[in-house]
Design a protein around this motif. Structure first.
Motif, mmCIF file in Angstrom:
data_model
loop_
_atom_site.group_PDB
_atom_site.id
_atom_site.type_symbol
_atom_site.label_atom_id
_atom_site.label_comp_id
_atom_site.label_asym_id
_atom_site.label_seq_id
_atom_site.Cartn_x
_atom_site.Cartn_y
_atom_site.Cartn_z
ATOM 1 N N CYS A 260 -2.032 9.315 -10.521
ATOM 2 C CA CYS A 260 -2.257 7.952 -10.343
ATOM 3 C C CYS A 260 -0.896 7.242 -10.513
ATOM 4 O O CYS A 260 -0.878 6.256 -9.741
ATOM 5 C CB CYS A 260 -3.448 7.300 -11.190
ATOM 6 S SG CYS A 260 -5.204 8.292 -11.025
ATOM 7 N N GLY A 263 1.171 7.287 -7.843
ATOM 8 C CA GLY A 263 0.492 6.610 -6.569
ATOM 9 C C GLY A 263 0.987 5.173 -6.653
ATOM 10 O O GLY A 263 1.487 4.504 -5.597
ATOM 11 N N SER A 267 3.223 3.483 -3.857
ATOM 12 C CA SER A 267 2.974 2.203 -2.980
ATOM 13 C C SER A 267 4.139 1.192 -3.268
ATOM 14 O O SER A 267 4.324 0.425 -2.310
ATOM 15 C CB SER A 267 1.850 1.608 -3.403
ATOM 16 O OG SER A 267 1.738 1.296 -4.828
ATOM 17 N N PHE A 298 -4.359 9.803 -6.939
ATOM 18 C CA PHE A 298 -3.029 9.313 -6.254
ATOM 19 C C PHE A 298 -3.185 8.537 -4.988
ATOM 20 O O PHE A 298 -2.764 7.308 -5.102
ATOM 21 C CB PHE A 298 -2.170 10.545 -5.597
ATOM 22 C CG PHE A 298 -1.135 10.106 -4.688
ATOM 23 C CD1 PHE A 298 0.027 9.785 -5.444
ATOM 24 C CD2 PHE A 298 -1.157 10.328 -3.509
ATOM 25 C CE1 PHE A 298 1.160 9.412 -4.641
ATOM 26 C CE2 PHE A 298 0.029 9.893 -2.772
ATOM 27 C CZ PHE A 298 0.879 9.403 -3.212
ATOM 28 N N ARG A 299 -4.052 8.919 -3.969
ATOM 29 C CA ARG A 299 -4.106 7.988 -2.670
ATOM 30 C C ARG A 299 -4.971 6.707 -2.910
ATOM 31 O O ARG A 299 -4.433 5.769 -2.578
ATOM 32 C CB ARG A 299 -4.796 8.862 -1.520
ATOM 33 C CG ARG A 299 -4.893 8.270 -0.251
ATOM 34 C CD ARG A 299 -3.458 7.870 0.499
ATOM 35 N NE ARG A 299 -3.664 6.946 1.416
ATOM 36 C CZ ARG A 299 -2.768 6.642 2.312
ATOM 37 N NH1 ARG A 299 -1.569 7.394 2.230
ATOM 38 N NH2 ARG A 299 -2.883 5.616 3.180
ATOM 39 N N ARG A 301 -4.889 5.081 -5.757
ATOM 40 C CA ARG A 301 -4.087 4.233 -6.470
ATOM 41 C C ARG A 301 -2.996 3.603 -5.274
ATOM 42 O O ARG A 301 -2.705 2.564 -5.504
ATOM 43 C CB ARG A 301 -3.247 5.108 -7.615
ATOM 44 C CG ARG A 301 -2.406 3.946 -8.187
ATOM 45 C CD ARG A 301 -2.991 3.038 -9.007
ATOM 46 N NE ARG A 301 -3.761 3.241 -10.002
ATOM 47 C CZ ARG A 301 -3.360 3.771 -11.431
ATOM 48 N NH1 ARG A 301 -2.055 3.508 -11.463
ATOM 49 N NH2 ARG A 301 -4.091 4.062 -12.299
ATOM 50 N N PHE A 302 -2.509 4.378 -4.505
ATOM 51 C CA PHE A 302 -1.648 3.969 -3.524
ATOM 52 C C PHE A 302 -2.087 2.908 -2.752
ATOM 53 O O PHE A 302 -1.322 2.020 -2.517
ATOM 54 C CB PHE A 302 -1.379 5.297 -2.456
ATOM 55 C CG PHE A 302 -0.298 5.067 -1.492
ATOM 56 C CD1 PHE A 302 1.008 4.873 -1.710
ATOM 57 C CD2 PHE A 302 -0.688 4.631 -0.252
ATOM 58 C CE1 PHE A 302 2.251 4.687 -0.742
ATOM 59 C CE2 PHE A 302 0.289 4.389 0.762
ATOM 60 C CZ PHE A 302 1.525 4.301 0.552
ATOM 61 N N THR A 317 0.829 9.413 3.510
ATOM 62 C CA THR A 317 1.462 9.951 2.364
ATOM 63 C C THR A 317 1.752 11.503 2.669
ATOM 64 O O THR A 317 0.833 12.004 2.840
ATOM 65 C CB THR A 317 0.964 9.841 1.108
ATOM 66 O OG1 THR A 317 -0.464 9.998 1.143
ATOM 67 C CG2 THR A 317 1.362 8.386 0.905
#
Length: 341
Positions: A260, A263, A267, A298-299, A301-302, A317
């Motif tokens: 996270c 991420g 970003s 991850f994604r 949070r991104f 990503t």
């Protein structure tokens, strides 16, 4: 490690007129060497532990003296290019995560090169991005790359590398970034607690302090302290193993927190560079997480960036799955340098 081969997409059987070229990718733990015999034909890949050699010159000369390299009978190697995990701002290079330091010119002379190019490892990795095939990268989440747009790059391993690739006419310009050393930015109360714990050990907590191998260990200690669980004296490989196997809820929390927070870093790079061509993830840690990284936050949070959520949802990503992508990038940089000579 046994010598290996890598055939890049532009592989050719026509040898370089100046003979084989030495390629190297030097990190804080290992130094990887290879010979490029013709465009894209990268052979005799070998990995040497940095700790086994007093200097980079010693490691490089040891590689050239390996039986497999000598028996290849490629003749004198006069051109070389080294990607190194360190800022390269002049002739003198001092590694951040290892004790090696050297003069580029002195290294060139000592190893008998006519041309020796030394660049930051993430500059080289960034330069490889447009050359990666679909089989050498894995998309995580949605988004679609915009042609002709900047690309962003992050990678967690011994440290945290950051770079970007900017379109420049018919070529690209790789950024000489040290973005891994920006201040860590917590997203929620748990990450605030991790930051407060890290402040006990470090006056400045950079993103690299947490997004790295030793960072995984720091997150583990911080979460153990935060949740009142007794921390064991274990390193990042064991923390990762226990988390992936499901035998330790705490270690799994460490992996999730790491993903996270990565991420957030990704970003930040995306909106800073306007990287609508995509964000690429390299380094040694994320590829080892496999499907666990895909399942992580991850994604989400991104994309969780307030008013810029819709903007980031369009940015793809990718995890770099190529085994030795820095060789491809540093080869391209060397070719461009020789063409300008």
């Amino acid at each position: 490690m046994t010598a290996q081969s890598l055939h890049a997409p532009q592989s050719s059987s026509i040898a370089f007129p100046g003979g084989a070229r030495l390629l190297a990718d030097v990190g804080g733990t290992n130094a990887r060497f290879a010979l490029e015999l013709a465009p894209g034909k990268i052979e005799l890949i070998n990995v040497l532990p940095c700790a086994d050699y007093p200097t980079l010159a010693a490691a490089l000369q040891a590689y050239l003296a390996l039986p497999a390299v000598v028996q290849a009978n490629v003749g004198p190697v006069r051109q070389g290019a080294i990607a190194i995990a360190n800022p390269v701002t002049g002739d003198l290079v001092r590694m951040t995560n290892h004790h090696w330091e050297f003069s580029i010119e002195a290294l060139r002379v000592a190893c008998g090169f006519e041309t020796l190019v030394v660049v930051n490892d993430f500059t080289a990795l960034a330069r490889s991005l447009p050359l990666l095939s679909d089989l050498q990268k894995h998309q995580v989440g949605g988004g679609e790359a915009q042609a002709g747009a900047p690309l962003g790059l992050i990678g967690a391993g011994t440290g945290l590398g950051v770079s970007g690739l900017i379109p420049s006419g018919d070529s690209w310009t790789a950024l000489l970034s040290e973005g891994g050393h920006v201040s860590f930015s917590p997203f929620n109360e748990t990450e605030v607690a991790i930051l407060r714990f890290a402040w006990r050990e470090f006056e400045h907590v950079s993103a690299e302090r947490l997004m790295s191998g030793v960072g995984i260990e720091l997150i583990y200690r911080a979460l153990a302290d935060h949740t009142g669980v007794l921390a064991e004296d274990i390193g990042a490989p064991e923390i990762t193993r226990r988390g992936l196997s499901g035998e330790s809820p705490l270690c799994d929390q460490v992996i999730e927190a790491f993903c996270c927070m990565l991420g957030t870093v990704a970003s930040n790079v995306a909106i800073t560079l306007g990287a609508q061509g995509g964000i690429y993830i390299g380094g040694g840690i994320v590829p080892r997480l496999g499907a666990r990284f895909d399942r992580s936050g991850f994604r989400a949070r991104f994309e969780q960036k307030g008013r810029f959520a819709a903007y980031l949802a369009k940015v793809p990503t990718f995890v770099i799955t190529a085994e030795y992508p820095a060789f491809v990038g540093v080869s391209a940089i060397l070719s461009e340098r020789l063409a300008q000579a």
